[in-house]
Design a protein around this motif. Structure first.
Motif, PDB file in Angstrom:
ATOM      1  N   ASP A  21       0.762  -1.388   0.044  1.00 26.01           N
ATOM      2  CA  ASP A  21      -0.029  -0.009  -0.003  1.00 26.01           C
ATOM      3  C   ASP A  21       0.834   1.197  -0.103  1.00 26.01           C
ATOM      4  O   ASP A  21       0.635   2.386  -0.672  1.00 26.01           O
ATOM      5  CB  ASP A  21      -0.861   0.113   1.223  1.00 26.01           C
ATOM      6  CG  ASP A  21      -2.000  -1.116   1.050  1.00 26.01           C
ATOM      7  OD1 ASP A  21      -2.174  -1.781   0.208  1.00 26.01           O
ATOM      8  OD2 ASP A  21      -2.681  -1.270   2.227  1.00 26.01           O
ATOM      9  N   LEU A  72     -10.720   5.274  -6.040  1.00 25.96           N
ATOM     10  CA  LEU A  72      -9.667   4.171  -6.027  1.00 25.96           C
ATOM     11  C   LEU A  72      -8.478   4.821  -6.589  1.00 25.96           C
ATOM     12  O   LEU A  72      -8.608   5.928  -7.235  1.00 25.96           O
ATOM     13  CB  LEU A  72     -10.128   2.709  -6.733  1.00 25.96           C
ATOM     14  CG  LEU A  72     -11.282   2.298  -6.135  1.00 25.96           C
ATOM     15  CD1 LEU A  72     -11.524   0.946  -7.113  1.00 25.96           C
ATOM     16  CD2 LEU A  72     -11.110   1.677  -4.578  1.00 25.96           C
ATOM     17  N   ASN A  74      -7.239   4.140  -9.213  1.00 26.58           N
ATOM     18  CA  ASN A  74      -6.982   4.368 -10.596  1.00 26.58           C
ATOM     19  C   ASN A  74      -8.062   5.396 -11.322  1.00 26.58           C
ATOM     20  O   ASN A  74      -8.418   5.674 -12.174  1.00 26.58           O
ATOM     21  CB  ASN A  74      -7.521   3.185 -11.294  1.00 26.58           C
ATOM     22  CG  ASN A  74      -8.988   2.541 -10.658  1.00 26.58           C
ATOM     23  OD1 ASN A  74      -9.450   3.286 -10.188  1.00 26.58           O
ATOM     24  ND2 ASN A  74      -9.255   1.083 -11.097  1.00 26.58           N
ATOM     25  N   SER A 115      -4.882   0.220   2.973  1.00 20.89           N
ATOM     26  CA  SER A 115      -6.122  -0.783   3.092  1.00 20.89           C
ATOM     27  C   SER A 115      -6.480  -1.041   4.576  1.00 20.89           C
ATOM     28  O   SER A 115      -7.681  -1.093   4.873  1.00 20.89           O
ATOM     29  CB  SER A 115      -5.927  -1.940   2.187  1.00 20.89           C
ATOM     30  OG  SER A 115      -4.813  -2.755   2.702  1.00 20.89           O
ATOM     31  N   ALA A 123     -14.050  -7.047   0.596  1.00 17.61           N
ATOM     32  CA  ALA A 123     -14.403  -6.203  -0.647  1.00 17.61           C
ATOM     33  C   ALA A 123     -15.633  -5.449  -0.241  1.00 17.61           C
ATOM     34  O   ALA A 123     -16.499  -6.404   0.194  1.00 17.61           O
ATOM     35  CB  ALA A 123     -14.531  -7.234  -1.810  1.00 17.61           C
ATOM     36  N   ILE A 127     -15.453  -1.639  -4.140  1.00 19.13           N
ATOM     37  CA  ILE A 127     -14.124  -1.519  -3.649  1.00 19.13           C
ATOM     38  C   ILE A 127     -13.648  -2.886  -3.298  1.00 19.13           C
ATOM     39  O   ILE A 127     -13.944  -3.694  -2.706  1.00 19.13           O
ATOM     40  CB  ILE A 127     -14.151  -0.717  -2.292  1.00 19.13           C
ATOM     41  CG1 ILE A 127     -14.899   0.606  -2.692  1.00 19.13           C
ATOM     42  CG2 ILE A 127     -12.688  -0.744  -1.758  1.00 19.13           C
ATOM     43  CD1 ILE A 127     -15.162   1.331  -1.143  1.00 19.13           C
ATOM     44  N   PRO A 128     -12.510  -3.393  -4.237  1.00 21.66           N
ATOM     45  CA  PRO A 128     -11.803  -4.497  -3.984  1.00 21.66           C
ATOM     46  C   PRO A 128     -11.183  -4.765  -2.640  1.00 21.66           C
ATOM     47  O   PRO A 128     -10.731  -3.792  -2.278  1.00 21.66           O
ATOM     48  CB  PRO A 128     -10.935  -4.602  -5.395  1.00 21.66           C
ATOM     49  CG  PRO A 128     -11.377  -3.459  -6.076  1.00 21.66           C
ATOM     50  CD  PRO A 128     -12.072  -2.290  -5.298  1.00 21.66           C
ATOM     51  N   ASN A 130      -8.257  -5.062  -0.180  1.00 27.34           N
ATOM     52  CA  ASN A 130      -6.836  -4.484  -0.039  1.00 27.34           C
ATOM     53  C   ASN A 130      -6.816  -3.264  -0.760  1.00 27.34           C
ATOM     54  O   ASN A 130      -5.726  -3.101  -1.508  1.00 27.34           O
ATOM     55  CB  ASN A 130      -5.985  -5.456  -0.459  1.00 27.34           C
ATOM     56  CG  ASN A 130      -5.887  -6.746   0.507  1.00 27.34           C
ATOM     57  OD1 ASN A 130      -5.842  -6.324   1.706  1.00 27.34           O
ATOM     58  ND2 ASN A 130      -5.911  -8.023   0.087  1.00 27.34           N
ATOM     59  N   SER A 131      -7.782  -2.668  -0.972  1.00 26.11           N
ATOM     60  CA  SER A 131      -7.540  -1.137  -1.626  1.00 26.11           C
ATOM     61  C   SER A 131      -7.161   0.109  -0.767  1.00 26.11           C
ATOM     62  O   SER A 131      -7.802   0.132   0.281  1.00 26.11           O
ATOM     63  CB  SER A 131      -9.160  -0.938  -2.312  1.00 26.11           C
ATOM     64  OG  SER A 131      -9.416  -1.772  -3.324  1.00 26.11           O
ATOM     65  N   LEU A 133      -7.425   3.808  -0.458  1.00 29.35           N
ATOM     66  CA  LEU A 133      -8.897   4.891  -0.867  1.00 29.35           C
ATOM     67  C   LEU A 133      -8.030   6.267  -1.022  1.00 29.35           C
ATOM     68  O   LEU A 133      -7.171   6.737  -0.066  1.00 29.35           O
ATOM     69  CB  LEU A 133      -9.684   4.532   0.300  1.00 29.35           C
ATOM     70  CG  LEU A 133     -10.099   3.194   0.690  1.00 29.35           C
ATOM     71  CD1 LEU A 133     -10.998   3.140   1.615  1.00 29.35           C
ATOM     72  CD2 LEU A 133     -10.713   2.685  -0.746  1.00 29.35           C
TER      73      LEU A 133
END
Length: 142
Positions: A21, A72, A74, A115, A123, A127-128, A130-131, A133
């Protein structure tokens, strides 16, 4: 004859996930030329855009009215509120519990949340697991 085998699932390694992370956050900050990023001892990355005014001492029962956008890394937006919503600080993810007290009424902050300070291995909706934010938060009122 019956043969029983067991498959050992990969065990969650919090230290390894934190390293992943933090690498993602540092790459994101550099790629997006985000300035004045600070890190708390707990691992929350943040940028105070406007400190706001006041002297509220926050606790878990503090109700805060906020406008926010959550993404996220991305850029995919998973939640936002542009009109303001009232939430109890203690009911929020730990990254918010650490970040909101860094500003006062009228303040704006960007939170980059590893995360484990967010939803961890879970999840949640779009939101997957281990994301990391990325939130923009404006504190409308305490």
């Amino acid at each position: 004859m019956v043969i029983i085998t067991s498959c050992k699932k990969d065990e969650y390694d919090q230290a390894k996930q934190l390293a992943t992370d933090e690498k993602l956050i540092n790459e994101f900050v550099a790629a997006n030329k985000i300035e004045n990023v600070k890190r708390t001892d707990d691992g929350l990355y943040y940028v105070i855009i406007e400190p706001g005014t006041g002297s509220v001492v926050y606790n878990a029962n503090t109700a805060v009215n906020v406008k926010y956008s959550g993404r996220l890394l991305n850029g995919a937006v998973f939640d936002s509120n542009t009109t303001g919503t009232t939430l109890t600080l203690g009911g929020l993810i730990y990254g918010w519990q650490l970040g909101i007290p860094l500003i006062q009424k009228g303040g704006k902050i960007r939170l980059l949340i590893p995360s484990y300070l967010g939803y961890g291995q879970n999840a949640i909706g779009s939101i997957p697991a281990n994301s990391v934010l990325d939130f923009d938060v404006e504190l409308v009122a305490e």
